[in-house]
Structure formats: structure tokens, C-alpha cells
Design an enzyme around this catalytic site. Sequence first.
Site, PDB file in Angstrom:
ATOM      1  N   LEU A  69       1.057  -1.174   0.001  1.00  0.00           N
ATOM      2  CA  LEU A  69      -0.175   0.003  -0.251  1.00  0.00           C
ATOM      3  C   LEU A  69       0.847   1.158  -0.159  1.00  0.00           C
ATOM      4  O   LEU A  69       1.564   1.497   1.081  1.00  0.00           O
ATOM      5  CB  LEU A  69      -0.999   0.025   1.200  1.00  0.00           C
ATOM      6  CG  LEU A  69      -1.817   1.282   1.448  1.00  0.00           C
ATOM      7  CD1 LEU A  69      -2.734   1.218   0.248  1.00  0.00           C
ATOM      8  CD2 LEU A  69      -2.594   0.813   2.819  1.00  0.00           C
ATOM      9  N   ASP A  70       0.906   1.836  -1.269  1.00  0.00           N
ATOM     10  CA  ASP A  70       1.681   2.940  -1.383  1.00  0.00           C
ATOM     11  C   ASP A  70       1.063   4.165  -1.876  1.00  0.00           C
ATOM     12  O   ASP A  70       1.389   4.678  -2.999  1.00  0.00           O
ATOM     13  CB  ASP A  70       2.922   2.910  -2.325  1.00  0.00           C
ATOM     14  CG  ASP A  70       4.049   3.906  -2.139  1.00  0.00           C
ATOM     15  OD1 ASP A  70       4.180   4.442  -1.045  1.00  0.00           O
ATOM     16  OD2 ASP A  70       4.789   3.785  -3.115  1.00  0.00           O
ATOM     17  N   ALA A  71       0.120   4.471  -1.185  1.00  0.00           N
ATOM     18  CA  ALA A  71      -0.813   5.761  -1.867  1.00  0.00           C
ATOM     19  C   ALA A  71      -1.120   6.981  -0.858  1.00  0.00           C
ATOM     20  O   ALA A  71      -1.911   7.895  -1.077  1.00  0.00           O
ATOM     21  CB  ALA A  71      -2.216   4.863  -2.092  1.00  0.00           C
TER      22      ALA A  71
END
Length: 537
Positions: free
Chosen positions: A366-368
Site C-alpha cells: 500500500l503506497d498511496a
Amino acid sequence: MQTRSLAGVRPTRPELAVFVAGITSMGLEILAVRVVAPQFGNHIYTVGGILTVFLLALSLGYWQGGRRAANATTREMSWIMLATAVYVAMVIYASDLLLTYTSTLALPPRYASLPAVILLFGPPTYLLGFISPYAAELSQKQGTGEASGHVYALGTIGSIVGSAATTFVLIPSLTVDSIGLLFGVALVVTAIALEAPSIPRSSTIASVLVVLLLVGAAGAAPVDLDYRGEVVYETQTPYQQLEIIDHDSERTMYLDGARHSAMDLEDPDRHVFTYTRYFHLPMLVADDHEDVDRVLFVGGGGYTGPQDFADRYDADVDIVEIDPEVTAAAEDYFGLETDRDDITVYEEDARQYLQRTDQTYDVIVLDAYKLDQVPFHLTTVEFVELTSERLAADGVLHANVIAAPSGPAAEFYEAQHRTVEEVFDDTYSFRTSDSSAVQNIQLVATNQPTDLSDEDLAQRNVDRDLGVELDDALENRMANPDHGPGGDAADAPVLTDDRGEVDSLLDPMLGQRYVIEETDVESEPLEEAPAEPAPAD
């Protein structure tokens, strides 16, 4: 009878002015977010400040216009439209300069964008506020109530058109300068129509000069204040401003003015941002890294991370990236190969994708998140439960969280940790800098108990030989926040869909020093400007 009926619904010239003023005012309001966000961020304080300034400016314009309406003429309305177009030309040309200078004012971070918004958009919105009371005065309707109701209905319809057209048509298709030029020309054309067919010589000359000013402002190069390097590509997407900039051997993708991906053109295998190496920590936490066959990345950026996983681990990698323009730029400038069998890109919202897919993953990255703009719906316990359901029984979640490791600026990290801890059996935290400043903190969570000690992780790092330098990452492991009574994070909330509290948790970070470390750099860690959103590789 039919001709009379059509004439009855055809707007008068003052009513046309009201309609165009509604389009322009709301269009500028939508556009203001795109102009201001790269400098001050796209958080609630920026958006709320823009709404406040526009409503205040319109109110003052309505008030002053109402006081002067008794002497209103179509000629005066025409000159107001031309004056507004002149100021729009100033916005087109000087916005970058004004944003830079106003950002240096000593204001609390939540109010930092207000001077820029007031200077750029206050005057033209104030002038447009004169149009409605003038038009009501000049209306052919009988009675004050009927005249004012008709005028404000037309203005509202214009606002609807301006909002929809700017959001769904203009911003996805044109640059900010081009949209400003379009609004300015529309104001000039309306000013001419107000005095047609007998247009005075002075109005004709003024209209021509204003159009030339608008075209010149849109076509002229702004004052060069860009220290970042050579701009290779730039565009406005439906979601953000996208730029590709080369500086020495590094190519960087900027989204809304913030670095989001980088690659070394001379050494493509180098992880430019230190924290992106931490994305490989799930391969140490997983029971058997060779069983990791399918990986999901939430957020693409330059796609260097997903491609690295596909190449290094012979895994099938899915990427959910909501902005198609980001994917296209990654293809053109970061070597993304979308025709690969082991890489699949989904251009949609990550939560919607996870809700509709039945695919199971071994690792989800998760890189948002950003420093000042975190997608609320990707932080809550309901979303975390959804990621757990889409992971294999022994799957691993990796989340790149932007926060400080301790102190007031750690509130978001502590809340996110507690939220993840509600769903997953074990959660590990790793800081990416020795500094106590805001930085990229990595959360690694497992779907089944692992309880790995520092020694266990160090031994796995040696045994598995992933080819990625993770010694520093393991040394930067943090003790989990204490959420128990009297603990340092006892007040940290569990984030939920009905009360995420994300904005209030991010508030202590606004204006704080944000540190991003780069690999193979002997100097001190690079410090970004305060309130700049975090990069996502």
C-alpha cells in the site's frame, strides 16, 4: 405566437452576462485547487480556504454591486467583464511567482495558502459578483422578486455548467493556462456582446488589447524559479499536475509538485529513495519467500517498484493506479512495459478494485499515502479488513505511512498502526531515517502469527539473500506503539468509515520538517519543503 414564445425565453444581454459570470466564477474556483495545490498541498485547509475566499469575494461583489445597481448600464457591465479578463491574464502569467513568494510568509501551516488564494482569485471573483445585481436592475422582468429570482437562477445554472465542464472536460483535456485563456476570452466575447451591435471604438480597442494580453500571458514563459532541473514533460491530469524532471542522472516524477518516483538513468537498478528498499521486507516476514507468486501494488508512480518485484522474484504483479496519465508517463519515461505477461495494470480506485476482485495475493504493498493528502477510505479498519480478505492465509500487508516516529506528528502513524493491529495478527514498524522528523514509516502486517525477533529477521536476511540491502532497515525496526491504558499511544483511535479523523491526525505534521533519504548520497538526508506531499515510488 411561436416567435413571441421564443423571444420570451431568449436571455437578454445582461442575463447572458450573468450566465457567463456563473460559468467563469465556478470554473475559476475548480481551477484554483489545481493552481494552489502544488505549492500548498491538496488537504482540507487548502480546499476550505479556496471555498471561503470565493464565497467572501462574491458576497462583497454582490453587496457593492447592489449599492451601485441603481446606475447600472450594460456598458459598465462590459467594462467589468474586461477588467476581470485582465486579472485572469495576470493569474495565468504570475501565479507561479505569487505562489512562491506567498509561501514564505510566516503563517500557521493551515492558513498558509490563504494569501495566495486571496491575491490570485479574490479580485476577479469580487468583480464577477457585480454582474448579478446589475443584471437584476436591468432585467425586463416585472417586480423585484421575479427579476432577482430569474437572474440568480441563470447564475446558478451557469455555475453548474462551469463546475461540470471544468471538472469533467477542461481539466482532463487542457493545461491550466489554456483553461484560464478560455475563460478570459469568454469574458471578452461577452463584454463585446453586451454593447453590440453599436460597439464604441474604445471598447473595441480595449477588447483587442485584452485578448492580446491573454494570449501573451498564456504563451509567454513564466519567470524561471525552477531549481529542480530540466522539465522533460508536464501535463494536467484529472487528478493532479504531472511533471517529469531530469537533474544530473536522476529522473523524477512530480505529482502536484511533490516527488513521487525517481530512477537513476545511469544505474536503473539503484533505489534512489532509501525507503523503497523497505518494500522488500515482506519477503523476510513471509514464511517462505519463494512461495510469493502474486503481488499487488496500490499506487504505481513510476512503476519502478512493481517492475523490480516482477524481475527479482519471478512474481505476477498487479498494480492499481487511479490516474491513467501516470501510467502513460511511466511507459514513456520510466521504462514501464505494459505488454509483459507478469505485469497487469488496473486504472481505478484501489478499494473498488479490491471489492470487486476475487484474486488472492501473497503480498499487498500500500503506497498511496501522502504527507498532507491521505485517501481517507484507504486508511479505515473496513479497508484493512478488505486487504486481509484478499491476502492468502499467510499473506503480508506492507503500508508506507508518512509520519514522525514519536511526538504529536506521530498521531497518524499511531492511529494507522492501531487500525492495522485490529485486523492482522502481527504488525512490525520500521523507520527510514534516524531523524525524529516526519518521514516514511513502513508497517508490515501478517495474516497469521509470526512473532519474529530482530535476530530472526537478521538471519532470514542472510539466508534468503534477496539481493536488496536491508541491513539498515532491520536496524531501524521500532517498538510498536503502546495502545494500552497509560501507554504512549493510548489515545490513538481505530479509524473507521464513519469517523476516520484523518485530517485532524495529519494536522500536527503540516509545516513540519519532512526527511527523505536517498541511497548512495554522502551528504545529509534531503529535506523537502514543509507541507510537501510524500513521494510514492
